[in-house]
Structure formats: C-alpha cells, structure tokens
Design a protein around this motif. Structure first.
Motif, PDB file in Angstrom:
ATOM      1  N   ARG A  57      96.088  28.176 -56.524  1.00  0.00           N
ATOM      2  CA  ARG A  57      97.505  28.316 -57.361  1.00  0.00           C
ATOM      3  C   ARG A  57      97.678  27.083 -58.249  1.00  0.00           C
ATOM      4  NH1 ARG A  57     102.788  29.844 -54.297  1.00  0.00           N
ATOM      5  NH2 ARG A  57     101.826  31.723 -53.851  1.00  0.00           N
ATOM      6  N   TYR A  58      96.959  26.146 -57.867  1.00  0.00           N
ATOM      7  CA  TYR A  58      96.947  24.989 -58.919  1.00  0.00           C
ATOM      8  C   TYR A  58      95.925  24.771 -60.028  1.00  0.00           C
ATOM      9  CZ  TYR A  58      99.876  23.111 -55.048  1.00  0.00           C
ATOM     10  OH  TYR A  58     100.847  23.014 -53.954  1.00  0.00           O
ATOM     11  N   PRO A  94      95.132  26.666 -62.597  1.00  0.00           N
ATOM     12  CA  PRO A  94      95.599  26.871 -64.159  1.00  0.00           C
ATOM     13  C   PRO A  94      95.969  25.277 -64.644  1.00  0.00           C
ATOM     14  CG  PRO A  94      96.464  28.667 -63.269  1.00  0.00           C
ATOM     15  CD  PRO A  94      95.985  27.882 -61.927  1.00  0.00           C
ATOM     16  N   PHE A  95      96.692  24.664 -63.848  1.00  0.00           N
ATOM     17  CA  PHE A  95      97.299  23.443 -63.969  1.00  0.00           C
ATOM     18  C   PHE A  95      96.219  22.310 -63.994  1.00  0.00           C
ATOM     19  CE2 PHE A  95      99.858  19.688 -62.481  1.00  0.00           C
ATOM     20  CZ  PHE A  95     100.317  19.241 -63.764  1.00  0.00           C
ATOM     21  N   LYS A 122      94.191  22.845 -67.068  1.00  0.00           N
ATOM     22  CA  LYS A 122      94.871  22.266 -68.502  1.00  0.00           C
ATOM     23  C   LYS A 122      95.037  20.629 -68.429  1.00  0.00           C
ATOM     24  CE  LYS A 122      97.589  26.130 -69.744  1.00  0.00           C
ATOM     25  NZ  LYS A 122      98.832  26.500 -70.489  1.00  0.00           N
ATOM     26  N   ASN A 123      95.071  20.230 -67.155  1.00  0.00           N
ATOM     27  CA  ASN A 123      94.923  18.689 -67.092  1.00  0.00           C
ATOM     28  C   ASN A 123      93.435  18.160 -67.775  1.00  0.00           C
ATOM     29  OD1 ASN A 123      97.238  17.632 -66.380  1.00  0.00           O
ATOM     30  ND2 ASN A 123      96.927  18.115 -64.300  1.00  0.00           N
ATOM     31  N   ARG A 127      93.279  18.195 -71.291  1.00  0.00           N
ATOM     32  CA  ARG A 127      94.045  17.294 -71.949  1.00  0.00           C
ATOM     33  C   ARG A 127      93.748  16.328 -73.052  1.00  0.00           C
ATOM     34  NH1 ARG A 127      99.232  14.586 -68.996  1.00  0.00           N
ATOM     35  NH2 ARG A 127      99.190  16.508 -67.997  1.00  0.00           N
ATOM     36  N   ARG A 138     103.283   8.676 -64.116  1.00  0.00           N
ATOM     37  CA  ARG A 138     104.570   9.032 -64.450  1.00  0.00           C
ATOM     38  C   ARG A 138     104.584  10.537 -63.930  1.00  0.00           C
ATOM     39  NH1 ARG A 138     109.191   7.219 -66.890  1.00  0.00           N
ATOM     40  NH2 ARG A 138     110.470   8.840 -67.491  1.00  0.00           N
ATOM     41  N   GLU A 139     103.512  11.327 -64.379  1.00  0.00           N
ATOM     42  CA  GLU A 139     103.706  12.812 -64.040  1.00  0.00           C
ATOM     43  C   GLU A 139     103.603  12.997 -62.511  1.00  0.00           C
ATOM     44  OE1 GLU A 139     101.070  14.937 -66.405  1.00  0.00           O
ATOM     45  OE2 GLU A 139     101.921  14.075 -68.396  1.00  0.00           O
ATOM     46  N   ILE A 165     107.092  12.912 -61.382  1.00  0.00           N
ATOM     47  CA  ILE A 165     107.824  14.129 -61.668  1.00  0.00           C
ATOM     48  C   ILE A 165     107.390  15.219 -60.483  1.00  0.00           C
ATOM     49  CG2 ILE A 165     107.941  16.009 -63.564  1.00  0.00           C
ATOM     50  CD1 ILE A 165     107.253  13.736 -65.554  1.00  0.00           C
ATOM     51  N   LEU A 166     106.210  15.317 -60.565  1.00  0.00           N
ATOM     52  CA  LEU A 166     105.676  16.380 -59.461  1.00  0.00           C
ATOM     53  C   LEU A 166     106.226  16.248 -58.279  1.00  0.00           C
ATOM     54  CD1 LEU A 166     102.082  16.916 -60.342  1.00  0.00           C
ATOM     55  CD2 LEU A 166     103.714  18.290 -61.157  1.00  0.00           C
ATOM     56  N   ALA A 179      99.434  17.957 -51.867  1.00  0.00           N
ATOM     57  CA  ALA A 179      99.487  18.669 -53.214  1.00  0.00           C
ATOM     58  C   ALA A 179      98.788  17.888 -54.331  1.00  0.00           C
ATOM     59  CB  ALA A 179     100.633  19.337 -53.345  1.00  0.00           C
TER      60      ALA A 179
END
Lengths: 234, 390
Positions: free
Chosen positions: B3-4, B6-7, B10-11, B14, B288-289, B292-293, B302
C-alpha cells in the motif's frame, strides 16, 4: 446534555531542557464538548501548544488525567495511540507540513492508507475533501505549485478526510497573509457550523479567535478561568 | 507494505542524483559479487561432462612444475579399471610476437596414438587423425584456435621454447571440434623428445599423465592406487579429477576459495557502509516528515517498513542491474583467453541460483544498511521529529 469530547484534570507537563526544569502546563482543567470551536489563546510559552499536543496524544503528560472522546490516553501504547489518532484526530499545522513529493490528492489520501478502504474509495474520499476546501481543480498539483493559502487548505482536507471527531489546529493562519488567513478561518468555521466538527485552535490572533465559539486563555502555563483574559491582553 | 509502495517510489525519486549514485554503487558491487559467485559456482560446483568424469590427471605431488618419469605410464596402465594413459606436457613457448595476446594460446605435447582415446569428445576427420598419428612434426588445433588465428591445414607453426631450449617447427595436420570451444594446440610429444636430444635427461620426463578410466565408479580407486604406488618414490604423485586439476592450476595464484570469499566480504561490507550512510542521510533530511506521518496516525512499524522498503527497493534495483552487468562480464570472460587454461571459465554464467543469491544479497544489504536509521526514526517522538530542521 452535550457529549464531552475533551476533559482534563490537573493536567501538568514538565520537562528538563539544558538542565533547566520547565513547567510547560500546570494543573489544567478544561472541558470541551462536542460541536464547540474553542480558541486557545495566550502569549508564546504560555503552554497552549503543549496542551494541544497532549490532547492529540503527541506527547504524554507528567501528571494529571486526560480523557479525549472518553479514552484515557495514558493507558495506550504508541501503536494504539497512533491508530486512535488516525481514527479520531485531524491535525492542522502552522507550516502546513505537506509531503513535498506527493500531489494534493496523494497528501490527502495519506491518512486513508491506514484504513481498510480500497484505492478507489480512498481517492474518492480525498477528492471530496479537496472539493470541500475549494481545491477540486488542484488535485494533482504538488505543494510547491500551490500558494500558502491553498497548501493550508490541502492540509485541512487531509485533517478532515478521515472524518475525525476532533480537529486540532496549531496556529493555522500563522504563516498566511490576511486574505488566505480569512479563507482558512472561514473554512474552519464552516466545518464547525455545517459539519458539527469539534475544533480546538491555538492562536495568537484575536481576529482568528472571533471565528471560534469560545476562547480560553493561558498564561504562564496556567489556564485562566473562562471569560478571564491576561492583564496585559489587548 | 504494498500500500505504501507508490510513496516509497516517490521518496526514492526525491533526490534522483543520490538515488542513481547509490543504485550505481550497489550495481557495481553486486556485479563484482555476481561474477565472483559465478566463478565460485563454475569452479567448485560445476558438474563434469561424462567424458571428463572418466578422466584423471596424475602429476607431481609437490607442484605441476615438477616433472614425473615417463616410466610411470606402464605401471599406471596395469592398474585394473584403466582404459588408457597418455603423457601430457605443457610446452609454453613463444609464437611470433609475444606482445600480441592473440599469440598466447596453450600448447601441449601429447601422444597421438592415445590422444583421441582419452578425449573421445574431440571430433576430427579420420584422415587428419591418421596424419597426426603418423607425422612426427604434426600438430592438431581446436576449431576455435583455427578461426581465431586463421590457421588452415598445412600451415607451419613455429614455437620457440622458453621452458624447453628447443624450437619446434610444427605442421598443422588436423583441426578438431570440441565442446568447450577452447583455443588450444596439441603436438606430438615425440617430436619434443627428439628435439631435446638423447642426452637430455628431460627426454624421459613428463609434466603429467592423462588417465582414462573404464567407468566413473573406478575413478576414486584408480586415483588412490596410483598415488599409493608412487608414495615412497623420489617422484610422489597426486592424481585428481580433471576439474580438480584445473583448480590446482588456478591455485597458483593462491587459495582461491579464500581469495574469492575475502573479496566477497570486503565488497559486501563496503557497499553496506555506503548504502547505510546514504540511507542515514536521507532519513535525517526527512525526520520532520516522519513526525508528520506519525501525527497522521502512522505507527512506528509503518514508518519502519516505509524506510526499509525504500532502502530495499534501491538495493534490489542495484542488485538487478549488477546481475545484468555481471552476466555481460561472464559472457566476455567465457570468450576470453582464460577459458583455454581453465575450463570452468568457459561455462561461466549467471545461473538462476547465482542471480537469486545476488538479489538476496542486495535485499540483505538494503535491510541491514537501513535498519538502524529506520529503527531510530520510528522511535523518535513526534515533537522531536517536528522540531527537526533536517
């Protein structure tokens, strides 16, 4: 009688920073009922953000009790708290805190990845949330392609996409110009009035506080009695 | 986890330059590991062909460079289960300009009357076989060498001795086809003996004997019998399979297994450090992200799986590229001159087992190198993460 959403008793938070013992929050008793839009106000260092973090279970109190939606947060472990936060809390930061490599819709979809929704359902929910904040035409824009006000509206969409019981906002207009701040505050007010969302917002700004249904002031780590403002408050 | 993905993707994209550099460093390292593993597999795990399985080589126990007496042949031939014995002599020598690497191909003295008996897999027309057996200066070469050097029947091939103080003027009388495609030349050992002269003691010495057994089950017993027979002689022997013999040939450079394993270990350790440093840097920039997560409800598990997934993805892409590179290098090595001396090189390839091992190594590198930064990030408190400036 309205349902109590937040209830604290003698809530205290202390920490040690560089050998200094700091009392960030002292014996705070506060109650927020469902459907309220509460503005927590006070000067820097008064403890308002600390209180917000304790309500969001982002931090643990040193002493006292805190019940949010009837849940004693001190009894939960990190994993359980994370799941609880995902299900019940929407958090809006001052500096938006979007993930820069994800588009608006992907940012809003993020909290839904922790649910059992299918990809299609997640995207439907995220689209609806973005349409609600007026960004239906910016679904695939990256954060850097949006203005500050639009970024904050994406952050609001992300905070409400799971349909949380409680929305917490930490200086949501602090990084915005007056026009964008007005849009964001109007949006929060709409969420409170039209969707009956319970909102707790930390702010310095008396104008922002006017959008709330109730304002509570903190001074030197203590919550002032309802209706009382600090002596030097203008 | 999926599920993660695609994330995670993208990371990974980056910081493209850093990801490409990390993937490249892993690919190069895994390429080296792939070639080493393929080499190890070909040398130590490859199965001999049926003809090879029947062949044994007897040499001096101390070293291949020490000769053994030609008189051993009769004694070996008498051992039950031995079908044939052939004297075999490494000649070396120089053909034309020694600076041209194409001119460096293996040349051996052999006994034409036994040659095609101990090498039944070598195919040659009967008239050429006869010519080899009857012409004292005759030589036969593999088809690969003929094609490589454009030799044709009747050509003169002059070899100037370096180990032996003689010059051999050979006549090409036959070209044989053999399955391993080595570039190789055999000449009549009798011609070398004649050239050395009657008074030269080396006339009655030989580098090794090739023994052909009647069946493969007899091979261990024959090897043991031969060596025991000459145990107390001035020229004790070592008899081993053709494959083991080729390995001992390669062992001139040292303990091959240890050598390969040492390079393997050093490369893996280095790539672990490189990868670990990159992942640490990447996590530190995004701490920092992580906060946020976590605020959105991502559990420490996770967060851990997202960071591990990113590292594993980079490592596996690097590993796959490394495998492809290694496959290309194996192809080049298969066709290179090394295969003339070590048959294992001619079968060098990235087999499915080696590819799986390569990818598994890449996976482990990804997991190990990111485990500490991922664990640390997953345990950092939300407020500490959000306070981080990267």
């Amino acid at each position: 009688m309205a349902e109590t959403v937040i209830e604290t008793h003698q809530l205290t938070k202390e920490f040690v920073r560089d050998a200094f013992h700091v009392v960030a929050l002292k014996e705070v008793d506060i109650t927020v009922v469902r459907g309220e839009f509460v503005a927590l106000m006070g000067p820097s260092g008064s403890g308002k953000s600390t209180l917000l973090h304790l309500i969001a279970a982002m931090d643990r109190p040193t002493s006292g009790e805190i019940l949010v939606l009837g849940q004693n947060l001190r009894s939960l472990n990190d994993r359980a708290i994370a799941k609880w936060r995902n299900a019940h809390i929407g958090f809006i930061f001052q500096s938006f805190n979007l993930i820069p490599v994800l588009s608006a819709i992907e940012n809003v979809e993020l909290p839904l990845k922790l649910t059992n929704l299918s990809k299609k359902e997640r995207l439907e929910h995220a689209t609806t949330a973005l349409q609600l904040v007026g960004l239906g035409d910016r679904l695939h824009h990256l954060p850097r392609q949006l203005s500050g006000g639009q970024e904050q509206r994406v952050a609001i969409a992300r905070a409400i996409v799971t349909d949380p019981d409680l929305v917490l906002a930490d200086e949501p207009t602090g990084n915005l110009d007056a026009g964008s701040a007005q849009e964001v505050l109007t949006l929060l007010s709409r969420l409170n009035k039209e969707f009956a969302k319970t909102i707790v917002m930390v702010t310095h700004d008396p104008h922002a506080a006017h959008f709330a249904t109730k304002a509570r002031h903190l001074e030197k780590a203590e919550l002032l009695p309802e209706g009382q403002v600090p002596a030097d408050w203008k | 986890m999926f599920r993660y993905f695609p994330f995670i993707l993208k990371n990974t994209l980056r910081n493209r330059r850093r990801s490409i550099l990390t993937i490249s460093s892993i690919a190069v390292s895994l390429c080296i590991l792939g070639v080493l593993m393929a080499l190890y597999q070909a040398m130590f795990f490859g199965e001999p062909t049926p003809a090879q399985a029947l062949r044994l080589i007897t040499r001096h126990r101390v070293s291949l460079t020490q000769p053994i007496p030609i008189s051993y042949r009769e004694k070996i031939q008498r051992i039950p289960g031995v079908r044939g014995v052939m004297a075999w002599q490494w000649f070396g020598g120089v053909y034309k300009d020694r600076r041209d690497p194409n001119n460096f191909f293996p040349r051996f003295g052999a006994e034409p009357e036994f040659f095609f008996q101990v090498y039944p897999e070598f195919q040659i027309p009967d008239d050429e076989k006869q010519a080899f057996q009857h012409e004292r200066t005759g030589a036969v070469i593999s088809r690969t060498l003929a094609d490589q050097m454009h030799f044709k029947l009747g050509d003169r091939i002059t070899l100037v001795g370096d180990i032996f103080p003689v010059t051999l003027d050979l006549k090409l009388v036959g070209i044989f086809d053999e399955p391993s495609h080595a570039a190789i030349l055999y000449f009549n050992r009798a011609y070398l003996r004649d050239a050395l002269g009657a008074n030269n003691p080396r006339q009655n010495e030989v580098g090794a004997f090739l023994i052909q057994a009647v069946n493969a089950d007899d091979v261990p017993r024959i090897a043991d019998t031969v060596d025991r027979q000459f145990d107390n002689s001035p020229f004790p022997t070592r008899t081993e399979s053709e494959k083991a013999f080729q390995l001992s040939f390669a062992a001139f450079v040292g303990n091959l297994k240890l050598f390969i394993m040492a390079i393997f270990g050093a490369v893996t350790f280095t790539v672990l450090l490189v990868s670990g440093n990159t992942i640490s840097m990447s996590v530190r920039e995004r701490i920092r992200e992580v906060g946020i997560l976590k605020t959105l409800g991502f559990t420490p598990g996770a967060i851990l799986s997202i960071i591990l997934g990113e590292s594993v993805f980079i490592s596996i892409v690097g590993g796959a590229l490394g495998c492809l590179l290694a496959s290309g290098i194996c192809g080049v090595m298969r066709k290179g001159p090394g295969g003339n001396f070590m048959a294992a090189l001619r079968t060098l390839e990235i087999s499915p087992a080696v590819a799986v091992l390569c990818i598994a190594t890449a996976l482990l590198i990804g997991l190990i190198s990111s485990s500490l930064p991922a664990w640390s990030a997953s345990r950092t408190s939300i407020l500490d993460s959000l306070r981080s400036t990267g």
